[in-house]
Scaffold this motif. Sequence first.
Motif, PDB file in Angstrom:
ATOM      1  N   THR A 190      -6.432   5.735  -8.841  1.00 46.52           N
ATOM      2  CA  THR A 190      -5.438   5.228  -7.883  1.00 46.52           C
ATOM      3  C   THR A 190      -6.098   4.321  -6.850  1.00 46.52           C
ATOM      4  O   THR A 190      -5.577   3.252  -6.536  1.00 46.52           O
ATOM      5  CB  THR A 190      -4.736   6.399  -7.172  1.00 46.52           C
ATOM      6  OG1 THR A 190      -4.237   7.283  -8.152  1.00 46.52           O
ATOM      7  CG2 THR A 190      -3.605   5.903  -6.304  1.00 46.52           C
ATOM      8  N   ILE A 191      -7.253   4.744  -6.356  1.00 47.83           N
ATOM      9  CA  ILE A 191      -7.956   3.906  -5.375  1.00 47.83           C
ATOM     10  C   ILE A 191      -8.371   2.581  -6.012  1.00 47.83           C
ATOM     11  O   ILE A 191      -8.259   1.526  -5.405  1.00 47.83           O
ATOM     12  CB  ILE A 191      -9.187   4.658  -4.815  1.00 47.83           C
ATOM     13  CG1 ILE A 191      -8.727   5.852  -3.977  1.00 47.83           C
ATOM     14  CG2 ILE A 191     -10.064   3.728  -3.979  1.00 47.83           C
ATOM     15  CD1 ILE A 191      -9.847   6.773  -3.555  1.00 47.83           C
ATOM     16  N   SER A 192      -8.793   2.660  -7.265  1.00 50.15           N
ATOM     17  CA  SER A 192      -9.320   1.453  -7.909  1.00 50.15           C
ATOM     18  C   SER A 192      -8.261   0.369  -8.119  1.00 50.15           C
ATOM     19  O   SER A 192      -8.573  -0.803  -8.180  1.00 50.15           O
ATOM     20  CB  SER A 192      -9.974   1.799  -9.249  1.00 50.15           C
ATOM     21  OG  SER A 192      -8.992   2.032 -10.229  1.00 50.15           O
ATOM     22  N   TYR A 193      -6.978   0.763  -8.224  1.00 51.96           N
ATOM     23  CA  TYR A 193      -5.927  -0.264  -8.403  1.00 51.96           C
ATOM     24  C   TYR A 193      -5.637  -1.033  -7.129  1.00 51.96           C
ATOM     25  O   TYR A 193      -5.153  -2.148  -7.175  1.00 51.96           O
ATOM     26  CB  TYR A 193      -4.589   0.370  -8.818  1.00 51.96           C
ATOM     27  CG  TYR A 193      -4.595   1.171 -10.067  1.00 51.96           C
ATOM     28  CD1 TYR A 193      -5.378   0.787 -11.144  1.00 51.96           C
ATOM     29  CD2 TYR A 193      -3.809   2.295 -10.190  1.00 51.96           C
ATOM     30  CE1 TYR A 193      -5.373   1.536 -12.295  1.00 51.96           C
ATOM     31  CE2 TYR A 193      -3.799   3.041 -11.345  1.00 51.96           C
ATOM     32  CZ  TYR A 193      -4.588   2.665 -12.396  1.00 51.96           C
ATOM     33  OH  TYR A 193      -4.578   3.388 -13.527  1.00 51.96           O
ATOM     34  N   LEU A 194      -5.880  -0.374  -6.001  1.00 53.25           N
ATOM     35  CA  LEU A 194      -5.425  -0.916  -4.720  1.00 53.25           C
ATOM     36  C   LEU A 194      -5.700  -2.417  -4.517  1.00 53.25           C
ATOM     37  O   LEU A 194      -4.768  -3.175  -4.246  1.00 53.25           O
ATOM     38  CB  LEU A 194      -6.015  -0.087  -3.569  1.00 53.25           C
ATOM     39  CG  LEU A 194      -5.857  -0.674  -2.173  1.00 53.25           C
ATOM     40  CD1 LEU A 194      -4.403  -0.616  -1.732  1.00 53.25           C
ATOM     41  CD2 LEU A 194      -6.710   0.063  -1.170  1.00 53.25           C
ATOM     42  N   PRO A 195      -6.961  -2.869  -4.680  1.00 52.17           N
ATOM     43  CA  PRO A 195      -7.212  -4.274  -4.341  1.00 52.17           C
ATOM     44  C   PRO A 195      -6.434  -5.259  -5.203  1.00 52.17           C
ATOM     45  O   PRO A 195      -6.143  -6.366  -4.758  1.00 52.17           O
ATOM     46  CB  PRO A 195      -8.714  -4.432  -4.595  1.00 52.17           C
ATOM     47  CG  PRO A 195      -9.262  -3.059  -4.568  1.00 52.17           C
ATOM     48  CD  PRO A 195      -8.189  -2.176  -5.085  1.00 52.17           C
ATOM     49  N   HIS A 196      -6.062  -4.851  -6.428  1.00 53.44           N
ATOM     50  CA  HIS A 196      -5.317  -5.771  -7.284  1.00 53.44           C
ATOM     51  C   HIS A 196      -4.004  -6.191  -6.643  1.00 53.44           C
ATOM     52  O   HIS A 196      -3.523  -7.302  -6.853  1.00 53.44           O
ATOM     53  CB  HIS A 196      -5.028  -5.123  -8.636  1.00 53.44           C
ATOM     54  CG  HIS A 196      -4.098  -5.921  -9.489  1.00 53.44           C
ATOM     55  ND1 HIS A 196      -4.526  -7.013 -10.203  1.00 53.44           N
ATOM     56  CD2 HIS A 196      -2.762  -5.836  -9.716  1.00 53.44           C
ATOM     57  CE1 HIS A 196      -3.489  -7.541 -10.838  1.00 53.44           C
ATOM     58  NE2 HIS A 196      -2.413  -6.841 -10.558  1.00 53.44           N
ATOM     59  N   PHE A 197      -3.422  -5.298  -5.852  1.00 53.97           N
ATOM     60  CA  PHE A 197      -2.117  -5.584  -5.264  1.00 53.97           C
ATOM     61  C   PHE A 197      -2.205  -6.378  -3.971  1.00 53.97           C
ATOM     62  O   PHE A 197      -1.197  -6.781  -3.423  1.00 53.97           O
ATOM     63  CB  PHE A 197      -1.359  -4.273  -5.023  1.00 53.97           C
ATOM     64  CG  PHE A 197      -0.973  -3.603  -6.299  1.00 53.97           C
ATOM     65  CD1 PHE A 197       0.114  -4.054  -7.026  1.00 53.97           C
ATOM     66  CD2 PHE A 197      -1.706  -2.547  -6.798  1.00 53.97           C
ATOM     67  CE1 PHE A 197       0.459  -3.463  -8.213  1.00 53.97           C
ATOM     68  CE2 PHE A 197      -1.366  -1.941  -7.987  1.00 53.97           C
ATOM     69  CZ  PHE A 197      -0.278  -2.405  -8.690  1.00 53.97           C
ATOM     70  N   LEU A 198      -3.411  -6.582  -3.486  1.00 54.93           N
ATOM     71  CA  LEU A 198      -3.566  -7.380  -2.277  1.00 54.93           C
ATOM     72  C   LEU A 198      -3.687  -8.848  -2.667  1.00 54.93           C
ATOM     73  O   LEU A 198      -4.239  -9.171  -3.715  1.00 54.93           O
ATOM     74  CB  LEU A 198      -4.814  -6.938  -1.513  1.00 54.93           C
ATOM     75  CG  LEU A 198      -4.885  -5.444  -1.170  1.00 54.93           C
ATOM     76  CD1 LEU A 198      -6.183  -5.136  -0.453  1.00 54.93           C
ATOM     77  CD2 LEU A 198      -3.701  -5.034  -0.322  1.00 54.93           C
ATOM     78  N   ILE A 205       0.829  -1.207   0.000  1.00 50.25           N
ATOM     79  CA  ILE A 205       0.000   0.000   0.000  1.00 50.25           C
ATOM     80  C   ILE A 205       0.862   1.255   0.000  1.00 50.25           C
ATOM     81  O   ILE A 205       0.545   2.247  -0.637  1.00 50.25           O
ATOM     82  CB  ILE A 205      -0.953  -0.018   1.221  1.00 50.25           C
ATOM     83  CG1 ILE A 205      -2.003  -1.098   0.998  1.00 50.25           C
ATOM     84  CG2 ILE A 205      -1.608   1.332   1.419  1.00 50.25           C
ATOM     85  CD1 ILE A 205      -3.125  -1.066   1.981  1.00 50.25           C
ATOM     86  N   CYS A 206       1.996   1.178   0.717  1.00 53.44           N
ATOM     87  CA  CYS A 206       2.871   2.351   0.748  1.00 53.44           C
ATOM     88  C   CYS A 206       3.524   2.593  -0.608  1.00 53.44           C
ATOM     89  O   CYS A 206       3.757   3.727  -0.992  1.00 53.44           O
ATOM     90  CB  CYS A 206       3.962   2.168   1.793  1.00 53.44           C
ATOM     91  SG  CYS A 206       3.309   2.184   3.452  1.00 53.44           S
ATOM     92  N   LEU A 207       3.833   1.520  -1.305  1.00 50.65           N
ATOM     93  CA  LEU A 207       4.624   1.681  -2.525  1.00 50.65           C
ATOM     94  C   LEU A 207       3.802   1.911  -3.790  1.00 50.65           C
ATOM     95  O   LEU A 207       4.193   2.678  -4.648  1.00 50.65           O
ATOM     96  CB  LEU A 207       5.515   0.447  -2.729  1.00 50.65           C
ATOM     97  CG  LEU A 207       6.733   0.377  -1.819  1.00 50.65           C
ATOM     98  CD1 LEU A 207       7.465  -0.930  -2.055  1.00 50.65           C
ATOM     99  CD2 LEU A 207       7.660   1.559  -2.085  1.00 50.65           C
ATOM    100  N   TYR A 208       2.627   1.270  -3.887  1.00 48.71           N
ATOM    101  CA  TYR A 208       2.000   1.235  -5.208  1.00 48.71           C
ATOM    102  C   TYR A 208       1.600   2.588  -5.782  1.00 48.71           C
ATOM    103  O   TYR A 208       1.737   2.780  -6.987  1.00 48.71           O
ATOM    104  CB  TYR A 208       0.832   0.222  -5.241  1.00 48.71           C
ATOM    105  CG  TYR A 208      -0.527   0.816  -4.993  1.00 48.71           C
ATOM    106  CD1 TYR A 208      -1.032   0.937  -3.722  1.00 48.71           C
ATOM    107  CD2 TYR A 208      -1.301   1.279  -6.060  1.00 48.71           C
ATOM    108  CE1 TYR A 208      -2.260   1.503  -3.506  1.00 48.71           C
ATOM    109  CE2 TYR A 208      -2.537   1.854  -5.846  1.00 48.71           C
ATOM    110  CZ  TYR A 208      -3.007   1.961  -4.562  1.00 48.71           C
ATOM    111  OH  TYR A 208      -4.227   2.524  -4.350  1.00 48.71           O
ATOM    112  N   PRO A 209       1.162   3.580  -4.970  1.00 48.13           N
ATOM    113  CA  PRO A 209       0.797   4.847  -5.612  1.00 48.13           C
ATOM    114  C   PRO A 209       1.976   5.509  -6.330  1.00 48.13           C
ATOM    115  O   PRO A 209       1.795   6.197  -7.341  1.00 48.13           O
ATOM    116  CB  PRO A 209       0.320   5.712  -4.441  1.00 48.13           C
ATOM    117  CG  PRO A 209      -0.071   4.749  -3.390  1.00 48.13           C
ATOM    118  CD  PRO A 209       0.881   3.612  -3.533  1.00 48.13           C
ATOM    119  N   PHE A 210       3.200   5.251  -5.820  1.00 46.92           N
ATOM    120  CA  PHE A 210       4.362   5.879  -6.444  1.00 46.92           C
ATOM    121  C   PHE A 210       4.800   5.141  -7.705  1.00 46.92           C
ATOM    122  O   PHE A 210       5.458   5.689  -8.570  1.00 46.92           O
ATOM    123  CB  PHE A 210       5.514   5.949  -5.441  1.00 46.92           C
ATOM    124  CG  PHE A 210       5.137   6.699  -4.201  1.00 46.92           C
ATOM    125  CD1 PHE A 210       5.064   8.078  -4.224  1.00 46.92           C
ATOM    126  CD2 PHE A 210       4.802   6.023  -3.044  1.00 46.92           C
ATOM    127  CE1 PHE A 210       4.682   8.776  -3.098  1.00 46.92           C
ATOM    128  CE2 PHE A 210       4.421   6.714  -1.907  1.00 46.92           C
ATOM    129  CZ  PHE A 210       4.359   8.102  -1.939  1.00 46.92           C
TER     130      PHE A 210
END
Lengths: 300, 332
Positions: free
Chosen positions: B142-150, A279-284
């Motif tokens: 940006t918010i919409s990508y978040l769950p993909h990385f979990l 979560i910390c890294l992905y926005p960057f």
Amino acid sequence: MFDNKRKLPTSEWVFIICNTVFLVLFAIVTLYPVLNTVAYSFNDGSDALLGGIHLLPRKFSMKSYNVVVNKEGMLVGAKITVLRTILGTVFSLAANAVLSFILSRKRFVFKSGLSLFWVITMYANGGMIPVMLLYRSLGLTASFWVYVIPGAVSAFNIMVMRTFMAGIPDSFEESAQLDGAGYATIFLKVISPLCKPVYATIALFVAVYQWNSWFDAMLYNRLNPEYTTLQYELMKLLSSVANQGGNGNAGGKTEAAAQTITGITVRSAATVLTMLPIICLYPFLQNYFVTGLTIGGVKE
Amino acid sequence: MVLILWLPLFFKEDQCTMSKRKTAELDITKVKLTKKEFKRQWGLIFVAALYVIYGIVFYYLPLGGWIMAFQNYKLKTGLFHSKFVGLAKFKFLFEDDRFIRVIRNTLAMGIINLAVTFVTAIAFAILLNEVQSRWFKKTIQTISYLPHFLSWIIVCGIIHDSLSSTGIINEILLNTHILSKPYNFFAHPNWFWPIVAFSNVWKETGWNAIIYFAAITAIDPALYEAAAIDGAGRFQRIWYVTLPSIKPTIMILLLMNIGNVINAGFEVQYILGNGLVQRVSETIDIYILQFGVGNMDYSLGTAAGIFKTAVSIVLIFIFNQIAKSQGDEHLF
């Protein structure tokens, strides 16, 4: 119609408002459960059982984090996960980059044959059992290397990289060759510096995959707690609870086991710790994966 | 014009450059292996050979393991001395009610997931594209990508907590008096497939939308202007300009994912499944894990695996032919 906002008809306004509301709702549905998990992780364990915690903890406590950090397997899991993410990413990136380089050389004699060889691997795979038996006979099970070596070369990643490399003008290679550079020099000094964006994209894909995988830990290293991973430990925490959700029908659950089932706060704390780095890294890194995905896929 | 290059490039590039050669004779595409070329490229050839060895070991050798499906494989006797039993294992599989049910579950969940994730991703990309404010667009994206990385573990945990008796869904349902007491979603088979579908939508909508969003941004604005002049409203522009323009992207992604219908579904089902919903939650992979790995019936597990691969290849071929006959983008 477009040049002046005041002239927009009512139907346009209705659409804009509905669309905005819908997208905000979408964002809330995406974010709320994650923030809720964070709130639970900072809440007192027995108080949390009452439910009703939303975005903020009701009775603040760091105890759950203490429990997680001191939990057997968690620390080992964290170490192995970090190690496999770093080693796996570096190894996989290097392996994919070199193969993509070879496949993107226009003069390479076995170009189409080698392409086909790798494309086939995308569709025909041996399946769980033959692969497992193969790894066992190669001595890869009950070892750390099963996380790094087998999946290193992937046809999909090669496709993305090769497309990118093929877009680099031939003149770069030709002028380097005229200066007496061999293929190794061309790869390292000419092509690779130009491929930084696609390297970053693939590295990100592989790193996220490595960080998040748990099935290989379960299948190949179930009996080797020294090679457990963070996600697998989290999965063990969760599955005890998930099965309880079905009234404990899924085999072998006693009252005693039910009592040792980890509370929601401990599980939340483990979840937060596991997803924190991502979560910390992905926005960057956003720009990298967005451009990387579209570079490989869309060409005007 | 937008050309989607993903897979077609892999197959079609040589054909494209071939046809180009007619116009430019000097274009070198197919280089013959001569002594001179070998001397020039021996380094490349050597490294390529290493990759072939790697590929044979990790991707092609397991295919040789398929022999197990026709044997009564025992670890002791190994691949070379186990007794051949012909198609007995396949016969057993297809006479097993459980396996038939498992196929049904896998295909049903695979198709539902594919359909809903496609529709939501395309809809999300289109709606996001209609937003004017750059700041708002970027934030939502940006918010919409978040769950993909979990990981699926985390996503399943989140889904499980949201649907639990003290979770947000039950809370809303209780507060709005739709329910009088908490509902256990995981105890009712009817809810399992929708939960799995929703998990997929929650996790992947934003991510899957990236490629559509890129395709939409590449559409020539002149098309929209022309449509507006002809009196097309917003929905008509979406229907007659946006959707047809991204159709090639949709077709290619559909083709790439259709073979996965048979794979769609292991992790969610494995983690969220329980005894009460077993009849609808078990997929082929769970079956293989249970009988192949758990009960060490390696031959049976391999046979089920072969069936899976066969179905996925057949699906790809059928849909490729359909796309071809419709004149759409196709893989090969």
